[in-house]
Design an enzyme around this catalytic site. Structure first.
Site, PDB file in Angstrom:
ATOM      1  N   HIS A   1      41.879  39.237  39.498  1.00 25.03           N
ATOM      2  CA  HIS A   1      42.442  39.925  40.749  1.00 25.03           C
ATOM      3  C   HIS A   1      43.230  38.936  41.561  1.00 25.03           C
ATOM      4  O   HIS A   1      43.041  38.169  41.813  1.00 25.03           O
ATOM      5  CB  HIS A   1      41.490  40.867  41.537  1.00 25.03           C
TER       6      HIS A   1
ATOM      7  N   ASP B   1      37.772  32.975  44.739  1.00 23.82           N
ATOM      8  CA  ASP B   1      37.529  34.462  44.562  1.00 23.82           C
ATOM      9  C   ASP B   1      38.918  35.080  44.916  1.00 23.82           C
ATOM     10  O   ASP B   1      39.235  35.327  46.066  1.00 23.82           O
ATOM     11  CB  ASP B   1      36.457  34.910  45.379  1.00 23.82           C
TER      12      ASP B   1
ATOM     13  N   GLU C   1      41.457  44.682  44.282  1.00 18.55           N
ATOM     14  CA  GLU C   1      39.988  44.400  43.809  1.00 18.55           C
ATOM     15  C   GLU C   1      38.870  44.409  45.210  1.00 18.55           C
ATOM     16  O   GLU C   1      37.886  45.324  44.932  1.00 18.55           O
ATOM     17  CB  GLU C   1      39.668  43.461  42.962  1.00 18.55           C
ATOM     18  N   GLU C   2      39.225  43.848  45.868  1.00 15.84           N
ATOM     19  CA  GLU C   2      38.241  43.617  47.100  1.00 15.84           C
ATOM     20  C   GLU C   2      38.288  44.910  47.878  1.00 15.84           C
ATOM     21  O   GLU C   2      37.195  45.192  48.773  1.00 15.84           O
ATOM     22  CB  GLU C   2      38.784  42.357  48.158  1.00 15.84           C
TER      23      GLU C   2
ATOM     24  N   ASP D   1      36.723  36.844  36.870  1.00 16.97           N
ATOM     25  CA  ASP D   1      36.799  36.888  38.413  1.00 16.97           C
ATOM     26  C   ASP D   1      35.617  35.704  38.875  1.00 16.97           C
ATOM     27  O   ASP D   1      34.360  35.795  38.593  1.00 16.97           O
ATOM     28  CB  ASP D   1      36.184  38.185  38.600  1.00 16.97           C
TER      29      ASP D   1
ATOM     30  N   HIS E   1      33.876  35.104  50.047  1.00 21.96           N
ATOM     31  CA  HIS E   1      34.315  35.936  51.149  1.00 21.96           C
ATOM     32  C   HIS E   1      34.454  35.285  52.496  1.00 21.96           C
ATOM     33  O   HIS E   1      34.436  36.060  53.471  1.00 21.96           O
ATOM     34  CB  HIS E   1      33.387  37.318  51.184  1.00 21.96           C
TER      35      HIS E   1
HETATM   36 ZN   LIG Z   1      36.338  38.719  42.897  1.00 21.59          ZN
END
Ligand SMILES: [Zn+2]
Ligand SMILES: *[C@@H]1O[C@H](CO)[C@@H](O)[C@H](O)[C@H]1NC(C)=O
Ligand SMILES: *[C@@H]1O[C@H](CO)[C@@H](O)[C@H](O)[C@H]1NC(C)=O
Length: 521
Positions: free
Chosen positions: A287, A299, A331-332, A360, A454
């Site tokens: 992604h 990520d 995606e998130e 991912d 994140h």
């Molecule tokens: Zn991811």
């Protein structure tokens, strides 16, 4: 700030639109299609057939790291608007990521047909929230993703009203729910359904409490008109209120959520080899977006850049089967790009995808070599053969690996739900590395695989280049293997789940509670 589309288009200015190659059925938005290479260009048929070792040899950690530094600078372009580097959808950092993917493939137009697929993604932001139950702030309460605000973005008051069963039917909602706050047990149906039914019953807010002791990090998913402000609450916090309610006590409550849900136009990028059997494709994806909190270099900058490196390396070779790369957006926000892709694919196109490989997070700083434990008895037939390809490769290279649940947390989810065999590898997110994993992979036990998951510090220091290089070679291997032959790999039927016993047929759907990083059920 120019719109996303115009930024992506800037990379394509001056391209001729004369068609030299039979154009496939346009399953993607035509605007950005790069149909025509500038002659003279290499004759792909004169290239040697791809061979796994030769393809893997072209992958180096240095090349990946150089791209990571570039991607971080791209994320920094969002600082003016967001106050931090990010590649979240709708940001200039994300638009520039897409432009960078295009730019990286510019010289290979003779080799790939590159296209884009725009779509509208819902994007939710919670600015502030609070849940007060019986005069105590509920510490474990967290607003659900894509929750609407409370009325007028102001606190609302009411009594906590227990909903019967799991709150999956309108009859479970007693009429006292109206004007009050619905207290609903997690389970059986999506949070979306509970929020909607509570809204229809007239509740001013809803609280979904866990049947397990931990908190609920959930999302309502795609907004529907009757959604109301909804919190998740841990099972341990819920316990005393459940007892009080059972004793007939009244529990006054205050709920407050200040949030917005808006629509962001964004796009998936697809690159497909012009060579190879166009009816039998191996597909892989990562992604292109990050969360708003940070630059997302692991990520999923790592997967995004691994795909670019492998796509570039592949242009030195000829393929027997078509290879299709995807860079998913949003995606998130809940796998929106891959969902959109798979939902809009015709049955005929679906069958051309022999398998989908998800990449991912390939470079977590405290990594483990994780293989999704995809099995033919619960997933589309073929998924297990793909799982074993990864296992065999790690084993042959004297590396340890570990199986992780194939539980819907990344973009493979839509493929599995649509009958397409899938699998993938990863290196770990917020989970904690165990002592035996520290023996197997090095790194630190008792620490998350990715401490910066994140968050703001998911920057170029947040990748282990050793793990990244090894995994990118494995990505290359997975491409080379299926680009040469699908011999021994199960044929596609319209739904490879059809081969499953009836009881197992929907077991993935019954047991999978994640859709992306958040729970939805
Ligand atoms: Zn991811
Ligand atoms: C694999 O794991 C074992 C312990 O489980 C360890 O002794 C060995 O060194 C590991 N191999 C590698 C290549 O790290
Ligand atoms: C990456 O992992 C390898 C193998 O565990 C380790 O030797 C190396 O120190 C790590 N690199 C960083 C930058 O942490």
């Amino acid at each position: 700030m120019p719109g996303l589309k115009s930024i992506a288009l800037n990379g394509l200015v001056g391209m001729s639109v004369v068609s030299a190659i039979a154009v496939q059925k346009p399953i993607y938005h035509p605007d950005l299609d790069v149909d025509v290479p500038y002659p003279p260009y290499p004759d792909v048929n004169l290239l040697p057939l791809v061979e796994t070792e030769a393809l893997q040899d072209k992958i180096t950690g240095n090349k990946l790291l150089r791209r990571a530094k570039h991607l971080f600078n791209i994320a920094k372009r969002s600082e003016a608007e967001y106050g931090r580097p990010t590649r979240v959808i709708g940001s200039v950092g994300h638009a520039s990521t897409i432009a960078y993917i295009y730019a990286s493939l510019q010289s290979f137009k003779h080799y790939y047909k590159i296209s884009s697929q725009p779509f509208n993604a819902v994007n939710g932001k919670v600015y502030e929230s609070r849940l007060v139950l019986d005069n105590d702030v509920a510490e474990s309460a967290s607003p659900m993703g894509l929750t609407p605000p409370t009325k007028d973005k102001q606190p609302v008051y009411g009594n906590l009203i227990a909903v019967a069963n799991n709150g999956c039917d309108a009859e479970d909602y007693p009429k006292e729910v109206s004007g009050n706050i619905a207290f609903i047990k997690r389970g059986d149906c999506a949070f979306s359904t509970k929020s909607e039914l509570a809204g229809k019953a007239g509740a001013v807010a809803a609280v979904v409490y866990n049947y397990e002791s931990g908190p609920v990090a959930g999302t309502l998913g795609t907004p529907v008109p009757n959604h109301i402000a909804t919190f998740g609450l841990s099972g341990s916090d819920a316990q005393k209120y459940l007892e009080q309610l059972a004793d007939g006590e009244t529990i006054p409550a205050t709920a407050y959520i200040d949030s917005v849900v808006d629509i962001v136009e964004t796009l998936n990028v697809i690159a497909q080899t012009r060579g190879g059997d166009q009816d039998n494709c191996v597909m892989l994806g990562g992604h292109s977006d990050s969360v708003e909190a940070g630059p997302g270099i692991n990520d999923d900058g790592s997967g995004t850049l691994s795909l670019i490196e492998v796509a570039v390396a592949l242009t030195n070779f000829k393929v027997n089967n078509c290879v299709r790369f995807a860079w998913w957006s949003a995606e998130e926000e809940g796998l929106l790009g891959s969902d959109h892709y798979i939902d809009t694919l015709s049955a005929e196109e679906n069958k051309k995808i022999r398998l989908f490989m998800d990449y991912d997070m390939l470079a977590s700083p405290n990594f483990a070599y994780q293989v999704y434990d995809a099995r033919d008895n619960v997933n589309p037939v073929g998924s297990q053969a793909l799982r074993d390809l990864y296992v065999d490769w790690y084993t042959e290279h004297g590396l340890n690996y570990t199986f992780i649940p194939f539980d819907g947390r990344s973009d493979y989810d839509g493929f599995i739900r649509h009958g397409i065999p899938a699998g993938g590898i990863a290196t770990g997110a917020e989970g904690i590395k165990t002592a035996s994993e520290a023996d197997a992979f090095g790194g630190e036990a008792g620490v998350p695989y990715d401490v910066c998951y994140h968050s703001l510090c998911d920057n170029i220091q947040n990748v282990n280049v050793t793990a990244w290089e090894i995994n990118t070679k494995l990505v290359a291997h997975s491409v080379a293997k299926y680009a040469v032959s699908f011999e021994g790999f199960p044929e596609r039927t319209l739904n490879n789940n059809i081969n499953l016993a009836v009881d197992n047929k929907n077991s993935y759907e019954k047991t999978t509670k994640h859709h992306g990083s958040k729970l939805f059920i």
